[in-house]
Design a protein around this motif. Structure first.
Motif, short mmCIF file in Angstrom:
data_model
loop_
_atom_site.label_atom_id
_atom_site.label_comp_id
_atom_site.label_asym_id
_atom_site.label_seq_id
_atom_site.Cartn_x
_atom_site.Cartn_y
_atom_site.Cartn_z
N ALA A 72 0.88 -1.28 -0.13
CA ALA A 72 0.04 -0.03 0.03
C ALA A 72 0.98 1.36 -0.01
N PRO A 79 2.57 4.44 -2.76
CA PRO A 79 2.23 5.27 -3.75
C PRO A 79 1.51 4.42 -4.89
N ILE A 80 2.27 3.47 -5.37
CA ILE A 80 1.56 2.62 -6.59
C ILE A 80 0.57 1.64 -6.21
N ASP A 112 -1.09 -5.40 3.51
CA ASP A 112 0.45 -5.10 3.69
C ASP A 112 1.21 -6.50 4.21
N ARG A 145 3.61 -6.99 5.74
CA ARG A 145 3.90 -6.97 7.15
C ARG A 145 2.96 -6.98 8.14
N ARG A 177 -0.49 -2.42 9.67
CA ARG A 177 0.16 -1.20 8.78
C ARG A 177 -0.49 -0.57 7.83
N LYS A 203 -4.07 4.73 6.46
CA LYS A 203 -3.81 4.89 5.17
C LYS A 203 -5.36 5.04 4.34
N ILE A 227 5.69 -4.07 -3.77
CA ILE A 227 6.54 -3.76 -2.54
C ILE A 227 7.92 -3.78 -2.89
N THR A 273 5.21 -4.75 -10.07
CA THR A 273 5.67 -3.26 -10.27
C THR A 273 6.93 -2.60 -10.00
N SER A 274 7.57 -3.84 -9.74
CA SER A 274 9.07 -3.34 -8.84
C SER A 274 9.99 -2.85 -9.82
N ASN A 275 11.12 -2.22 -9.08
CA ASN A 275 12.30 -1.46 -9.76
C ASN A 275 13.36 -1.68 -8.70
N ARG A 298 19.07 1.43 -2.21
CA ARG A 298 17.64 1.16 -1.45
C ARG A 298 17.47 -0.32 -1.05
N GLN A 346 6.31 4.02 -15.10
CA GLN A 346 5.84 5.62 -14.74
C GLN A 346 6.06 5.71 -13.04
N ALA A 402 4.50 7.35 -9.57
CA ALA A 402 3.33 7.08 -9.00
C ALA A 402 2.39 8.38 -9.43
N1 LIG Z 1 6.79 5.27 -6.30
C1 LIG Z 1 6.86 5.45 -7.76
O1 LIG Z 1 7.01 6.23 -8.29
C2 LIG Z 1 7.17 4.13 -8.46
C3 LIG Z 1 7.15 4.10 -9.89
C4 LIG Z 1 7.16 2.74 -10.41
C5 LIG Z 1 7.24 1.42 -9.72
N2 LIG Z 1 7.60 1.62 -8.29
C6 LIG Z 1 7.97 0.58 -7.85
O2 LIG Z 1 6.86 -0.24 -7.20
C7 LIG Z 1 6.84 -0.77 -5.89
C8 LIG Z 1 6.29 -0.06 -4.88
O3 LIG Z 1 6.58 1.27 -4.83
P1 LIG Z 1 5.85 2.28 -3.91
O4 LIG Z 1 6.65 3.78 -4.30
O5 LIG Z 1 4.54 2.66 -4.09
O6 LIG Z 1 6.01 2.06 -2.58
P2 LIG Z 1 6.95 1.42 -1.28
O7 LIG Z 1 7.77 2.38 -0.59
O8 LIG Z 1 7.90 0.57 -2.09
O9 LIG Z 1 6.06 0.68 -0.28
C9 LIG Z 1 5.07 -0.27 -0.80
C10 LIG Z 1 4.75 -1.17 0.35
O10 LIG Z 1 5.38 -2.11 0.74
C11 LIG Z 1 5.49 -2.03 2.07
N3 LIG Z 1 6.94 -2.54 2.60
C12 LIG Z 1 7.94 -1.69 2.62
N4 LIG Z 1 9.06 -2.37 3.13
C13 LIG Z 1 8.59 -3.48 3.06
C14 LIG Z 1 9.13 -4.71 3.46
N5 LIG Z 1 10.58 -5.20 3.90
N6 LIG Z 1 8.51 -5.79 3.45
C15 LIG Z 1 7.23 -6.02 2.88
N7 LIG Z 1 6.49 -4.90 2.66
C16 LIG Z 1 7.13 -3.74 2.80
C17 LIG Z 1 5.13 -0.60 2.20
O11 LIG Z 1 4.74 -0.67 3.83
P3 LIG Z 1 4.80 0.68 4.79
O12 LIG Z 1 4.10 1.70 4.07
O13 LIG Z 1 4.18 0.21 5.93
O14 LIG Z 1 6.22 0.98 4.62
C18 LIG Z 1 3.95 -0.33 1.49
O15 LIG Z 1 2.81 -0.86 1.82
C19 LIG Z 1 8.58 -0.63 -5.70
O16 LIG Z 1 9.16 -1.88 -6.07
C20 LIG Z 1 8.90 0.44 -6.60
O17 LIG Z 1 10.34 0.50 -6.88
C21 LIG Z 1 7.30 2.84 -7.83
#
Ligand SMILES: NC(=O)c1ccc[n+]([C@@H]2O[C@H](COP(=O)([O-])OP(=O)(O)OC[C@H]3O[C@@H](n4cnc5c(N)ncnc54)[C@H](OP(=O)(O)O)[C@@H]3O)[C@@H](O)[C@H]2O)c1
Length: 247
Positions: A8, A10-11, A30, A32, A36, A40, A63, A87-89, A94, A126, A128
């Motif tokens: 949960a 931004p994406i 979530d 975890r 959590r 939100k 995640i 959706t990951s990168n 990090r 893209q 978020a």
């Molecule tokens: N943000 C962007 O613009 C963007 C764009 C494209 C792709 N992505 C990719 O899409 C994925 C999600 O990105 P995001 O920016 O939306 O959010 P994120 O910061 O990666 O967090 C997503 C979710 O994962 C949880 N989380 C964090 N650490 C974790 C762990 N160690 N184990 C299990 N869950 C964990 C977070 O919980 P908490 O909130 O409780 O920490 C949150 O619910 C990532 O892989 C990112 O690289 C992001």
């Protein structure tokens, strides 16, 4: 359709909101713990991961890259017919360095190995903010496009249709092994291109140079940047090298 989303951030929350607005069934968890999710703003039903993987058609995993191995046991319990979307990168600063990725393994191929099943890669190329604010109706001029990669053609088509429904033209970017073309550091990555431009950008990607260019963007990043500044930096950095300008 019935969607489960793990993550949960931004994406994940933006996809959940958009799917919910489009009258799909949406559950969000979530990895975890459900606690959590408290506080939100989430569309759809907050659930535990155990409830999440029951009675769904699509599981969207959103995640951090480094956390993928931690959800293997839960993804194992999802039905074989469930489409799993990644959706990951990968960002080494990090996600801790993953030697296989550093040695050239395609990010989503690594994710598929960690999850122990085929996946479709989507929603990674893209920001978020773009996903949340820049979707438009099909046929709109200058509509932004998103790349969708995967080996199962019918699963990929379903996810491309979802991308389209959520406001973006979907481009078939090939198999999962081809998905390095939409990873950080490539011209397709977070540069808000149209369908025609994205098709061309995917062709022009350079696998060897993309980690360098990804890190170059990070080096030039400022917390003061607006969204438009970030897209501009990505466009300039990821395309300048390809035009033969190595600055
Ligand atoms: N943000 C962007 O613009 C963007 C764009 C494209 C792709 N992505 C990719 O899409 C994925 C999600 O990105 P995001 O920016 O939306 O959010 P994120 O910061 O990666 O967090 C997503 C979710 O994962 C949880 N989380 C964090 N650490 C974790 C762990 N160690 N184990 C299990 N869950 C964990 C977070 O919980 P908490 O909130 O409780 O920490 C949150 O619910 C990532 O892989 C990112 O690289 C992001």
């Amino acid at each position: 359709m019935r969607f489960g989303i793990i993550g949960a951030g931004p994406i994940g929350t933006t996809i959940a909101n958009k799917l919910f607005m489009n009258r799909h069934d949406v559950k969000i968890a979530d990895a975890r713990g459900i606690e959590r999710l408290e506080g939100k703003e989430i569309a759809g039903t907050p659930v535990s991961v155990e409830d999440e993987i029951k009675n769904i058609d699509v599981l969207i995993v959103s995640i951090p890259f480094h956390a993928m191995p931690s959800i293997r046991s839960i993804v194992d319990k999802a039905g074989e017919e469930v489409i799993v979307v990644d959706t990951s990168n990968y960002y080494p600063f990090r996600d801790n360095k993953v030697e296989e990725i550093e040695a050239g393994k395609v990010e989503s191929v690594w994710v598929a190995n960690q999850l122990g099943r085929p996946i479709i890669k989507a929603f990674n190329n893209q920001l978020a903010y773009t996903l949340e604010n820049k979707g438009t109706l099909e046929g709109t001029s200058d509509r932004i496009a998103m790349a969708v990669a995967g080996n199962d053609l019918s699963q990929k088509q379903i996810i491309m249709d979802v991308v389209n429904e959520l406001g973006f033209d979907a481009i078939d970017s090939g198999s999962l092994s081809d998905s390095w073309r939409q990873q950080p550091g490539t011209p397709a990555y977070c540069t808000e291109l149209t369908k025609e431009e994205l098709t061309e950008a995917l062709k022009r990607a350079n696998k060897e140079k993309s980690p360098f260019l990804r890190d170059k963007v990070l080096g030039n990043f400022s917390a003061e940047f607006t969204h438009e500044d970030i897209v501009k930096l990505n466009r300039e950095t990821y395309n300048s090298y390809l035009r033969g300008n190595s600055n």
